[in-house]
Scaffold this motif. Structure first.
Motif, mmCIF file in Angstrom:
data_model
loop_
_atom_site.group_PDB
_atom_site.id
_atom_site.type_symbol
_atom_site.label_atom_id
_atom_site.label_comp_id
_atom_site.label_asym_id
_atom_site.label_seq_id
_atom_site.Cartn_x
_atom_site.Cartn_y
_atom_site.Cartn_z
ATOM 1 N N TYR A 88 0.824 -1.206 0.000
ATOM 2 C CA TYR A 88 0.000 0.000 0.000
ATOM 3 C C TYR A 88 0.859 1.257 0.000
ATOM 4 C CZ TYR A 88 -4.015 -2.960 0.939
ATOM 5 O OH TYR A 88 -4.992 -3.901 0.857
ATOM 6 N N GLN A 89 2.020 1.183 0.659
ATOM 7 C CA GLN A 89 2.857 2.379 0.707
ATOM 8 C C GLN A 89 3.456 2.680 -0.658
ATOM 9 O OE1 GLN A 89 6.793 2.237 2.155
ATOM 10 N NE2 GLN A 89 6.750 4.268 3.029
ATOM 11 N N ARG A 90 3.897 1.637 -1.343
ATOM 12 C CA ARG A 90 4.601 1.829 -2.595
ATOM 13 C C ARG A 90 3.670 1.852 -3.794
ATOM 14 N NH1 ARG A 90 9.806 -1.742 -4.236
ATOM 15 N NH2 ARG A 90 8.211 -2.991 -5.247
ATOM 16 N N ALA A 91 2.449 1.345 -3.608
ATOM 17 C CA ALA A 91 1.442 1.260 -4.668
ATOM 18 C C ALA A 91 1.933 0.443 -5.857
ATOM 19 C CB ALA A 91 1.010 2.661 -5.143
ATOM 20 N N TYR A 92 2.993 -0.352 -5.646
ATOM 21 C CA TYR A 92 3.516 -1.182 -6.734
ATOM 22 C C TYR A 92 4.188 -2.412 -6.120
ATOM 23 C CZ TYR A 92 6.866 -2.866 -10.185
ATOM 24 O OH TYR A 92 7.603 -3.663 -11.017
#
Lengths: 326, 284, 379
Positions: free
Chosen positions: A241-245
Motif C-alpha cells: 500500500y505504501q509503494r502502490a507497486y
C-alpha cells in the motif's frame, strides 16, 4: 540514601510503564518533530515497515538459532496478496491482511515441515531455495503480476464500523505503520515470556534438558517458524500500500540483506535491536549515500568488522564501553 | 543429431558447474563455512585473469596461475580476519561476515575495474571444434579436462595423503583433532585458500565464455548451491556427479521443455529431493 | 562593543543582498552502478550536456538550471528512496528510467508529490497506462510500434517463410513477440512461426536454444535480448559459433554500442532497427542533433548513442514546453507535451501521442562492419 533508592520497589514497574508510554508518544510524533514533511513521514514509515519485516527473521534467529534466507518469500506473499486482492477484487485492508496471515501460515507450515530435520546451513540453503522457486513462479506467472508486477494499488482502506480509515498519503499511513510496529514489539515481548518462547530457548540452549522434559524439538521448531512468517508477511502487506507497486523485486537481495544485517548488527534477543539496525541502514542509504559502489563497501565493511570484533553484535561494544566506564 | 549436441551441451555446462562448486563444497564440508562471497570471488578471479592478460600482457596459462595466486593471497587474508569466528564455530556470524566481505569485493572491484563489460582475448573460447555436425570449443574441452583432473587430484590428496587425512579429521571433529596435536587453524586457512584458488581456476576457465562484468557473481554461482546440496556436502565425488548431472538436466530440460524455467526446475528438484530425503543431507 | 558592531554590519550586509532568482532544479534518477551503470551514466551525461547547452544560451525562463543526479542501483526500493530525496530537494522535474520495475515503483511517489516525471528509456506499457501517473511521458519507443517495423521487414523485405523467435522471458520480450505475431496477422503473413526459444535476462550461455533453432533451420530468427552488456554480445558470438544460417533479426533498439564493442564482427549481417543514429538520415540533417553530437563528442570522446539521445531529448522536450507555457507547473507542462508536437529537439519535431508516448522515426539497418559499428540503412 539517593532519590532512586528511596522509592518503594512497587513504583519501579510503574516508572517503567511511564517510560514506555513516553517513548511511544515520542515515537508517534517523531515525524512531526522532524519537520512534518512528507519525506519525514515516508522515511519513518519505511523504517517501521522494514523493521517489522526484520522481526520475522529475528524470531527465527533468536529462538531457533537459525538464519532463515527464505523470509523474502513471506514478505512477497504479503505484498502480492495485498496487491492482487485489492486490485482485482477490491477487498479492503482487513481482508487482505487476513489473507496475508493465512497464506503465510500455510507457506511456513509447508516450508517448516520440509526443513524440520535440517540444521544450520542446510536449513539456510533450503529456505533460500524455496525463495528462489517462489521468485521464479512470481516472475513467470502473469496472472499474479508477471515480471513487471502490479501497478496502481489503491490506497489502504480500513473500515471501522461507520467510518473508513484511508491511507491515501504518507501522513495517513504512518499511524498504521507505527501501530504495526508496536503490535510486533508487543507480540515479541510477550512471546519471550510465553511457554513456546521459553521452550524454544531451552531447546536451543540445553537440548538434553529439553529432551528429558519430554519436549518435542520438532514441534517447537515448526511452531516458531510458522509464527515468524506472518510478521514479515504483514510488513510486506503494508509495503504494497505504501509503494502502490508490487513486483518480483520483493524477492531481491536488497531486502534479504537488510533483514540479515538489521538482525545481527545490534545483537540477539534485544527487543529494539532490529528496529535500531533498520533505522541505521535506512539512514545511511538516504542521508550518507556515496553512490552504489561505495555504499556496498561501507555496508560490507561495517557488517564484517562489527561481527569479527563483536560477534554478538554492537551490543558487545556497548557493553565493553559501559564496563570500562564503571 | 539434436540429442547428441544437447548431451555435449550438458557436459559443457555441467563441467563448469562442477569446477566452480568444488572449492565451496570442501570449505563447507571441512569448516562448515558458508562462503557467501563465492560469487564475488568468481568475478574477481575472472577480472584478475583479464587484468593479467590485457594489462600485464601475460599469456593465458600464466594469467590463470596469476589469478589463482592473487585469490589465494586474498583468501588467506580473509580467513585470518575470520579465524576467531571459525574457531568458535559461530556459523551464523560467519555467514554474514562472508556476505559483508562479498559486498566489499563487489564495490571495490567496481571502483577499480569499472562497470564496463570486458572480454578475455587469447583464450580458446573462440577455437571451434567441429565433430561431424556437433560443435563445441577447445575451451569447453579444457574446462572438462581440467575439472576431471582437479577432482582427481583433490580426491587422491584427501584420501591417500597424510595431510588429506588430517583435513578429514578436522572436518569430522575439530576439538578431537586438536587433542591429537593437529593445528586446526592451519587446516582452516589452507582449506579457505584452496576454495579461493579453486574458484579462481574455475573463473579463469569458464568466464571467457561471455563478457565479464564487476556486477556479476551471484547469478554465475547460483547453481553451485544446487550442486553442493545435491551431491552431498563435502563429498567430492558427489559434487562431480551432481555437477555433470545438473548440466545434463539443464540441457535436456531446456531443450525439450523450457529453457527459461531451468533455474526454477533445478531448485524445485532440489526442494523435492530434500522433502523426500532430508536426513541424507543434514549435518551432524 | 566592537563585537556587536561587527555583528550589526554582517546582518546589514546579508539583509541587503539582492534576492537572486532561484535556480530551476532538474533531477535524474538512473542506475549509476551495477550492471546497467555505464548505460545510466551515459544517459545522465547526455542530460547534463543538454542542461549545459541551455545554460550557455542564457538559461530557462532567464534562470539557471541545476542538475541533481541520483543512482537507483537498478533496484526499485532504492529508486523509491531516491524519488523521495528528489521530493525533499523540491526539484521541478525528474527524468528517469532505465529498468521498467524501477520506473513503475517511482511513478506513484512522484505523481503523489506533484512532480513531473519523464521516463527516458524504460519500455513497459504499464508506464503509460495512466494508473499510477495520469500525466506520464515517455521518450523511448513502445513494443507496439517496434513490432510493426520488424514484422514489416521480415514479411515484406526479407520475405521469410519460416520464422522463429528467440525471446527474453519477461514482459518486455514476451510482449514484443506477441506484438510481432499480431502484426504478422495484419500483414497477412503466409509463412509459419516454427518455434519459440526463450531465455532469462541474466543468461549468458545459449547453446541449448541455438542447438534447437539450428535443427529447425528457419529463414529468420527474431531475437529480443535487452542485456546489452553481457547476454546479447555472448548470444551473437555463440550464434556465429553454432554456424546458424538463419538471418539474425534483432528487436528494435537492442544493438547498443557495448554489443558492437564486445562481439565485434560477429555482428556482421545482423539486421535491426532503432530510433536514433547520429550519422544516419534523417537525424544527421537535424541541426540540434548535429550540435549535440559535436558537444557530446567533445565532452566525452564518443558520439552519443540512442540511449544518450533519449536522455537529451527528454530534457529538451521539457525545456521547450516550459519555455512555451512559461510555467513549471506539472499539469501545464505535461499537457503542453502530451498529444502535442515539440519543435527543436535532437529528434527534430517530437510528436507525442495523447498518452504521452513519443512517436518514433525508425531506421532499419544492416550491420556492415561490427568492429567499427558501421551500419547501412535499408530502404
Amino acid at each position: 540514601m539517593t532519590a532512586l533508592e528511596s522509592h518503594s520497589p512497587r513504583s519501579l514497574p510503574l516508572l517503567r510503564t511511564a517510560a514506555v508510554v513516553v517513548l511511544v508518544a515520542v515515537g508517534f510524533f517523531l515525524p512531526r518533530l522532524l519537520g512534518g514533511t512528507s519525506v519525514a513521514y515516508s522515511t519513518l514509515t519505511t523504517i517501521a515497515i522494514f523493521a517489522v519485516m526484520c522481526y520475522g527473521v529475528d524470531v527465527v534467529l533468536s529462538y531457533l538459532g537459525e538464519v532463515s534466507l527464505g523470509h523474502t518469500l513471506f514478505w512477497a506473499v504479503g505484498g502480492y496478496a495485498a496487491a492482487n486482492l485489492s486490485v482485482k477484487y477490491g477487498l479492503n485492508g482487513w481482508s487482505t491482511a487476513a489473507a496475508t496471515i493465512a497464506l503465510c501460515i500455510i507457506a511456513a507450515a509447508f516450508l517448516g515441515a520440509v526443513t524440520l530435520r535440517t540444521r544450520e546451513f542446510v536449513f539456510s540453503l533450503v529456505t533460500y531455495a524455496a525463495a528462489v522457486v517462489a521468485y521464479e513462479i512470481a516472475f513467470n506467472w502473469d496472472a499474479i503480476g508477471g515480471s513487471d508486477g502490479i501497478v496502481g494499488i489503491s490506497a489502504l482502506k480500513l473500515p471501522f464500523g461507520f467510518t473508513t480509515y484511508v491511507g491515501a498519503t504518507q501522513e495517513d499511513l504512518w499511524p498504521i505503520a507505527f501501530a504495526l510496529l508496536l503490535l510486533t514489539l508487543g507480540f515479541i515481548a510477550r512471546f519471550r515470556r510465553s511457554r513456546l518462547g521459553t521452550t524454544a530457548l531451552m531447546v536451543q540452549m540445553n537440548p538434553p534438558l529439553a529432551a528429558s522434559l519430554g519436549i518435542d524439538p520438532r514441534k517447537v521448531r515448526l511452531a516458531v517458524f510458522v509464527i515468524s512468517a506472518p510478521i514479515t508477511g504483514l510488513a510486506g502487506w503494508l509495503y504494497a500500500y505504501q509503494r502502490a507497486y508490487v513486483g518480483p523485486d520483493m524477492f531481491e537481495t536488497y531486502f534479504l540483506v537488510m533483514m540479515l544485517t538489521a538482525v545481527v548488527l545490534v545483537g540477539r534477543r534485544i527487543l529494539i535491536g532490529p528496529l535500531i539496525g533498520t533505522a541505521i541502514l535506512i539512514a545511511q542509504q538516504n542521508l550518507l549515500s556515496l553512490g552504489g559502489d561505495w555504499n556496498k563497501i561501507i555496508l560490507g565493511s561495517v557488517l564484517a568488522l562489527v561481527l569479527i570484533f563483536w560477534p554478538t553484535g554492537l551490543i558487545g561494544l556497548f557493553r565493553r564501553l559501559s564496563r570500562t566506564k564503571a | 543429431m539434436n540429442i547428441a549436441q544437447q548431451i555435449v551441451n550438458g557436459l559443457v555446462l555441467g563441467s563448469g558447474y562442477a569446477c566452480i562448486a568444488l572449492g565451496w563444497t570442501i570449505l563447507l564440508g571441512v569448516a562448515r563455512l558458508v562462503n557467501f562471497a563465492h560469487g564475488q570471488l568468481y568475478m574477481l578471479g575472472a577480472f584478475a585473469t583479464w587484468y593479467a592478460m590485457t594489462k600485464l600482457g601475460m599469456p593465458y596459462p600464466l594469467a590463470i596461475i596469476a589469478a589463482i595466486v592473487a585469490l589465494a593471497v586474498l583468501g588467506a587474508l580473509m580467513q585470518s580476519a575470520m579465524m576467531g569466528l571459525v574457531m568458535t564455530q559461530n556459523l551464523t556470524s560467519l555467514m554474514i561476515v562472508t556476505l559483508g566481505l562479498g559486498y566489499v569485493l563487489q564495490g571495490g572491484s567496481a571502483l577499480i575495474f569499472g562497470g564496463n563489460p570486458q572480454t578475455l582475448p587469447g583464450t580458446l573460447a573462440r577455437a571451434k571444434v567441429d565433430l561431424g555436425s556437433l560443435w563445441f570449443t577447445w575451451q569447453d574441452v579444457l574446462v572438462l579436462v581440467a575439472t576431471l583432473l582437479l577432482y582427481g587430484a583433490v580426491w587422491l590428496f584427501t584420501q591417500r595423503t597424510r595431510f588429506g587425512s588430517v583435513i578429514r579429521a578436522v572436518a569430522e571433529d575439530p576439538k578431537l583433532a586438536e587433542l591429537f596435536g593437529i593445528n586446526a587453524k592451519v587446516v582452516y586457512l589452507l582449506v579457505f585458500v584452496f576454495e579461493c584458488g579453486a574458484v579462481a581456476l574455475g573463473a579463469a576457465l569458464v568466464a571467457p565464455r561471455s563478457p565479464i562484468l564487476t556486477s556479476m557473481g551471484f547469478n554465475e554461482v547460483i547453481m553451485t548451491f544446487v550442486v553442493v546440496v545435491l551431491g552431498g556436502i563435502g563429498s567430492i565425488g558427489g559434487a562431480l556427479v551432481a555437477g555433470l548431472g545438473l548440466g545434463l538436466f539443464i540441457a535436456f530440460f531446456g531443450a525439450f521443455i523450457a529453457q527459461a524455467y531451468t533455474t526454477a526446475a533445478a531448485f524445485a528438484v532440489l526442494l523435492a529431493l530434500l522433502v523426500v530425503r532430508p536426513a541424507g543431507l543434514a549435518t551432524k | 562593543m566592537i563585537k556587536s558592531i561587527k555583528l550589526a554590519i554582517v546582518l546589514l550586509l546579508t539583509m541587503s543582498a539582492p534576492v537572486m532568482a532561484q535556480d530551476i532544479k532538474v533531477g535524474t534518477i538512473f542506475p549509476l552502478s551495477g550492471g546497467a551503470g555505464p548505460d545510466g551514466q551515459s544517459v545522465t551525461n547526455a542530460v547534463k550536456l543538454a542542461v549545459q547547452e541551455i545554460n550557455d544560451k542564457g538559461g530557462l525562463l532567464g534562470r539557471k538550471i541545476t542538475l541533481v543526479s541520483k543512482d537507483d542501483e537498478s533496484t526499485p526500493a532504492v529508486g523509491v528512496s531516491r524519488a523521495n530525496e528528489m521530493i525533499a530537494e523540491k526539484v521541478d522535474v525528474v527524468i528517469e528510467g532505465w529498468n521498467s520495475p524501477v520506473t513503475l515503483a517511482m511513478q506513484p511517489i512522484l505523481a503523489r508529490a506533484g512532480i513531473l516525471d519523464i521516463t527516458a528509456v524504460s519500455k513497459s506499457d504499464l508506464i503509460l497506462s495512466g494508473e499510477t501517473n495520469p500525466l506520464a511521458i515517455r521518450i523511448n519507443s513502445s513494443n507496439g510500434f517496434d513490432a510493426g517495423v520488424i514484422a514489416k521487414y521480415v514479411v515484406e523485405t526479407l520475405k521469410a517463410k519460416k520464422v522463429a523467435f528467440l525471446t527474453q522471458n519477461d514482459v518486455y520480450g514476451n510482449g514484443f513477440q506477441t506484438a510481432v505475431e499480431a502484426e504478422f496477422k495484419k500483414l497477412n503473413f503466409s509463412g509459419e512461426v516454427m518455434m519459440t526459444e526463450k531465455f532469462a535476462f541474466k543468461d549468458t550461455d545459449f547453446r541449448v536454444q541455438l542447438t534447437n533453432l539450428k535443427a529447425a533451420n528457419p529463414d529468420a530468427i527474431i531475437v529480443t535480448n535487452s542485456s546489452n552488456s553481457s547476454g546479447l554480445p555472448a548470444m551473437v558470438e555463440q550464434y556465429r559459433q553454432a554456424d546458424l544460417k538463419s538471418a539474425f533479426v534483432g528487436a528494435v533498439g537492442i544493438m547498443l554500442p557495448t554489443v558492437f564493442k564486445v562481439a565485434g564482427d560477429a555482428n556482421n549481417g545482423i539486421v535491426s532497427a532503432d530510433i536514433y543514429f547520429w550519422n544516419l538520415p534523417p537525424f544527421n540533417a537535424i541541426p540540434e542533433s548535429n550540435s549535440f553530437v559535436a558537444a557530446f563528442k567533445k565532452a566525452y570522446g564518443v558520439e552519443p548513442d540512442k540511449s544518450a539521445a533519449l536522455g537529451a531529448a527528454a530534457l529538451q522536450v521539457w525545456a521547450r514546453a516550459v519555455e512555451a507555457t512559461k510555467s513549471l507547473d506539472r499539469k501545464t507542462v505535461a499537457e503542453a507535451i502530451r498529444g502535442k508536437t515539440i519543435k527543436g529537439t535532437l529528434f527534430g519535431d517530437a510528436q507525442f501521442l495523447p498518452n504521452g508516448q513519443l512517436q518514433p522515426r525508425y531506421v532499419v539497418f544492416k550491420v556492415v562492419d561490427g568492429k567499427t559499428a558501421k551500419l547501412e540503412a535499408l530502404q
